[in-house]
Design a protein around this motif. Structure first.
Motif, mmCIF file in Angstrom:
data_model
loop_
_atom_site.group_PDB
_atom_site.id
_atom_site.type_symbol
_atom_site.label_atom_id
_atom_site.label_comp_id
_atom_site.label_asym_id
_atom_site.label_seq_id
_atom_site.Cartn_x
_atom_site.Cartn_y
_atom_site.Cartn_z
ATOM 1 N N VAL A 73 46.696 42.605 31.579
ATOM 2 C CA VAL A 73 47.135 42.495 32.975
ATOM 3 C C VAL A 73 46.011 42.022 33.899
ATOM 4 O O VAL A 73 46.259 41.250 34.838
ATOM 5 N N PRO A 74 44.747 42.453 33.721
ATOM 6 C CA PRO A 74 43.693 41.928 34.609
ATOM 7 C C PRO A 74 43.608 40.404 34.618
ATOM 8 O O PRO A 74 43.218 39.822 35.639
ATOM 9 N N LEU A 75 43.946 39.749 33.514
ATOM 10 C CA LEU A 75 43.946 38.279 33.489
ATOM 11 C C LEU A 75 44.984 37.721 34.453
ATOM 12 O O LEU A 75 44.756 36.693 35.109
ATOM 13 N N LEU A 76 46.141 38.382 34.528
ATOM 14 C CA LEU A 76 47.179 37.950 35.457
ATOM 15 C C LEU A 76 46.774 38.240 36.896
ATOM 16 O O LEU A 76 46.941 37.386 37.783
ATOM 17 N N ILE A 77 46.237 39.428 37.149
ATOM 18 C CA ILE A 77 45.897 39.816 38.517
ATOM 19 C C ILE A 77 44.842 38.887 39.105
ATOM 20 O O ILE A 77 44.916 38.486 40.275
ATOM 21 N N GLN A 78 43.858 38.502 38.310
ATOM 22 C CA GLN A 78 42.799 37.649 38.838
ATOM 23 C C GLN A 78 43.295 36.242 39.152
ATOM 24 O O GLN A 78 42.667 35.516 39.925
ATOM 25 N N GLN A 79 44.424 35.842 38.557
ATOM 26 C CA GLN A 79 45.018 34.558 38.897
ATOM 27 C C GLN A 79 45.852 34.640 40.170
ATOM 28 O O GLN A 79 45.974 33.659 40.897
ATOM 29 N N VAL A 80 46.424 35.827 40.448
ATOM 30 C CA VAL A 80 47.328 35.980 41.584
ATOM 31 C C VAL A 80 46.567 36.363 42.857
ATOM 32 O O VAL A 80 46.862 35.853 43.955
ATOM 33 N N VAL A 81 45.590 37.245 42.738
ATOM 34 C CA VAL A 81 44.860 37.746 43.901
ATOM 35 C C VAL A 81 43.375 37.488 43.689
ATOM 36 O O VAL A 81 42.815 37.922 42.672
ATOM 37 N N PRO A 82 42.720 36.802 44.623
ATOM 38 C CA PRO A 82 41.269 36.583 44.486
ATOM 39 C C PRO A 82 40.511 37.899 44.373
ATOM 40 O O PRO A 82 40.946 38.943 44.876
ATOM 41 N N LEU A 83 39.361 37.842 43.737
ATOM 42 C CA LEU A 83 38.599 39.052 43.425
ATOM 43 C C LEU A 83 38.138 39.793 44.674
ATOM 44 O O LEU A 83 38.024 41.012 44.677
ATOM 45 N N ASN A 84 37.866 39.088 45.760
ATOM 46 C CA ASN A 84 37.340 39.723 46.963
ATOM 47 C C ASN A 84 38.432 40.176 47.919
ATOM 48 O O ASN A 84 38.138 40.561 49.051
#
Length: 706
Positions: free
Chosen positions: A584-595
């Motif tokens: 899931v972290p792979l998906l989240i980092q594509q949808v919402v920028p890290l900062n």
């Protein structure tokens, strides 16, 4: 077996012999320049030289395209060196034995000296000079210029041809094998014309060398004849000039043949016919022969002219026109070829049906109405193919596997401005665009009502307006996002690819991913697939992950996770759920920028408990909600996601782990773009922003299922 072995041995011997002959021949040619040759060998090599030149000329004439004779530059070099070696060998014989008579240098030189120039050395000098002028000034110079221009234009056009091949490959017009072959042909063409540019210099240098060798033979022969053999100047001139001219003609005629072959090759246009048939098909026109016949007939009646000759030529031209007219009437036109045997409609139009008309095995295809053809016309600057290539690359990187090529084709059954997107044979999206306008999507701060064609954005369903190009500045100033027509199709295609990624992944694609991983982690791949997990099971698990947009790029972690679960006898869905927390972290980092914080939509605790009870009652049948409750959930989530979409963000729906799967299945029917996560799947290091909480007293008042 013995026959097969014998053939294999024979083939090996032939291959070995073929590999020995050419190097040995080159050594013989070099030896000819140093060692004296017997007269009979000199005659044999002169005949071989003429034979080789005629062979090269005939092959050049019967080649359909220049690349069919790609070995020509090398063969031209070998023939040129052979001829120069013969010049050296014959010069040695002429100067050392010329005083003994006209046959001192062999029968071939004697025949050319006595028969071709009738034994008159003055005539021979003029004939040789004319041949040199024809060869050097006309044929060789022209062929060299054509070679230079062809080489330059071919190299300049090489990047464009490579881009055209890539565009056809991305559009699905070419298969990967055909694209590889086309690229090899483009590279070979550049190499060939570059080699021909240099080879034409060999021909020019050979003609110049022929002049110099003739001068050396004549001057050297006169000096040797008068000084060493006490011959009179007239006798020495008659003997040595005659032998030198014969020697020069023996070399110059094959040189002329090779120059003609060079000119034919560099001026040849690729065709499906050899040169004779190519010229005949283009020259044999009745409308060309008829005026020729008329002019020749008029000249035949002019007093003082050779009337019979001109009138005979007019008759021949008239016969050629009649024959050409008959051939033109008998040949089928472009629309009357092989398809003529098919069906025809009442108006005579072709109605032949082929397998290509009713089947299309493309994994992804985009069909365009005739009004949108300019979007894919690369010569007219159509940008759609390039944008689709970029979309394929981005989606492939996001999901972790190579998206198949997209086939773009026109469809007259569609409206002029209509397009359609298919996944396999299933239509997944269609809409209309206006190629002469731009799509303006209002933002949160938009206040103006622009004039244009009001529509819904096909990708996200947002209100939008097709505006004229001159309105773009006004729209952007009012917080509208202005999109080009080709970007509308490309974005719509991108959304469809994400939604249908699971259908695009097959066992061949998974095997390609395993092969790639096997280069860096061979032991992992060999120990898991197929020993612990069959290929079809791994494919099904990956497709289950892709169905919820979980990237499969970290295949190493997936295989390690499946290896750990191998003894638990889990189903496909359960294995996919067990793998989710690590992916899931792979998906989240594509949808919402890290900062940025994660925009989260949650459910009220009481509503979550209600859904949990309904899920247990539904069992394997999935989540069965009351219609009013389902409508409330969908409308509430839809409103929250639209508000975020206007800000360029995407909401994440977070629920209890026990109901994540069934709730995601429920929402996928109504909101395909919704991302549903379990609260345990949220990364600990990311901040969370709750933008909405669904559920309340009105939701709890709904009756439960019995």
């Amino acid at each position: 077996m013995e026959l097969t072995g014998g053939r294999g041995t024979l083939g090996l011997l032939r291959q070995t012999a073929g590999g020995i002959v050419l190097p040995l021949g080159i050594l013989v040619i070099v030896a000819m320049m140093v060692l004296p040759l017997p007269v009979f060998l000199l005659d044999s090599f002169f005949v071989l030289n003429i034979l080789l030149s005629l062979l090269v000329l005939m092959v050049a004439m019967h080649s359909y395209r220049p690349l069919d004779f790609s070995s020509f530059p090398t063969l031209l070099l070998i023939a040129t060196v052979l001829r120069l070696a013969l010049n050296v060998a014959s010069t040695r014989v002429v100067l050392s034995e010329g005083h003994t008579g006209p046959d001192a240098a062999g029968k071939v030189i004697q025949a050319f000296g006595e028969f071709v120039i009738a034994g008159n050395f003055a005539v021979g000098i003029f004939v040789f000079a004319i041949l040199v002028i024809i060869n050097l000034v006309v044929i060789t110079k022209g062929a060299g210029r054509v070679s230079e221009v062809s080489a330059r234009f071919t190299l300049d056009a090489m990047p464009g041809k490579q881009m055209a091949i890539d565009a056809d490959l991305n559009a699905g017009i070419l298969t990967p094998e055909e694209a590889t072959r086309r690229r090899a042909e483009v590279a070979s063409e550049a190499d060939f014309y570059g080699a021909m540019d240099g080879a034409s210099k060999f021909v020019k240098g050979d003609a110049v060398a022929g002049i110099l060798i003739l001068a050396v033979n004549i001057i050297g022969g006169l000096i040797i004849g008068v000084a060493q053999h006490r011959m009179s100047m007239l006798a020495a001139a008659e003997t040595y000039v005659l032998l030198s001219i014969g020697d020069g003609l023996v070399a110059q005629i094959p040189s002329l043949l090779l120059s003609i072959a060079t000119a034919i090759i560099v001026t040849r246009v690729s065709s499906t016919h050899d040169m004779a048939e190519h010229i005949a098909r283009q020259v044999n026109l009745s409308r060309a022969w008829l005026p020729v016949a008329g002019v020749m007939m008029i000249l035949g009646f002019v007093p003082g002219m050779p009337n019979a000759l001109f009138l005979g030529s007019a008759a021949l031209a008239g016969f050629a026109a009649w024959a050409a007219r008959g051939r033109e009437g008998a040949d089928p036109g472009p629309a009357e070829g092989p398809a003529a045997a098919g069906e025809t409609g009442p108006d005579g139009a072709q109605e032949a049906i082929t397998a290509e008309d009713v089947t299309d095995y493309s994994a992804i295809s985009v069909q365009l109405g005739y009004g949108l053809i300019d979007l894919v016309d690369t010569e007219a600057g159509g940008p759609l193919v390039k944008r689709i290539t970029g979309i394929r690359r981005d989606v492939s990187r996001s999901l972790g596997f190579v998206i198949p090529a997209v086939r773009i084709r026109d469809d007259l059954a569609l409206g002029a401005r209509q397009y359609r997107i298919r996944i396999g044979q299933t239509i997944q999206g269609e809409d209309e665009i206006h190629p002469d306008r731009k799509l303006a999507i209002p933002g949160a701060g938009s206040a103006l009502r622009l004039k244009g064609i009001e529509v819904k954005d096909p990708s996200f369903g947002l209100d939008a307006i097709w505006i004229l190009p001159h309105q773009q500045a006004e729209a952007e100033a009012d917080d509208h996002v202005v999109v080009e027509p080709d970007s509308v199709i490309a974005t719509h295609l991108s959304q469809i690819l994400y939604k249908n990624a699971a259908e695009l992944l097959g066992q061949d694609d998974v095997q390609a991913l395993l092969d790639n991983l096997g280069r860096v982690s061979p032991s992992l791949v060999q120990s898991v697939v197929p020993k612990l997990v069959p290929l079809h099971v791994l494919t099904a698990v990956l497709r289950a992950l892709l169905a919820e947009r979980i990237p499969i790029s970290d295949l190493r972690r997936i295989l390690e996770g499946m290896s750990a679960m191998s003894g638990r006898n889990l189903g496909i869905t359960d294995m996919a759920e067990a793998l989710r927390p690590g992916l899931v972290p792979l998906l989240i980092q594509q949808v919402v920028p890290l900062n940025q914080p994660l925009p989260v939509v949650t459910l009220a605790p009481d509503l979550e408990q209600l859904i949990l009870r309904m899920a247990r009652q539904g069992g394997e049948g999935g989540l069965m909600l009351d219609a009013s409750l389902a409508e409330m959930l969908v409308q509430g989530l839809n409103g929250a996601t639209e508000r975020l979409a206007a800000e360029g963000r995407q909401a994440l729906v977070v629920v209890a782990p026990q109901i994540r799967r069934v709730f995601a299945d429920f929402l996928r029917v109504h909101l395909p773009d919704a991302i549903v996560l379990a609260v345990t799947e949220l990364p600990e290091a990311r901040r969370v922003e709750i933008i909405a909480t669904l559920g309340g007293a009105e939701a709890l008042a709904q009756p439960e299922m019995s």
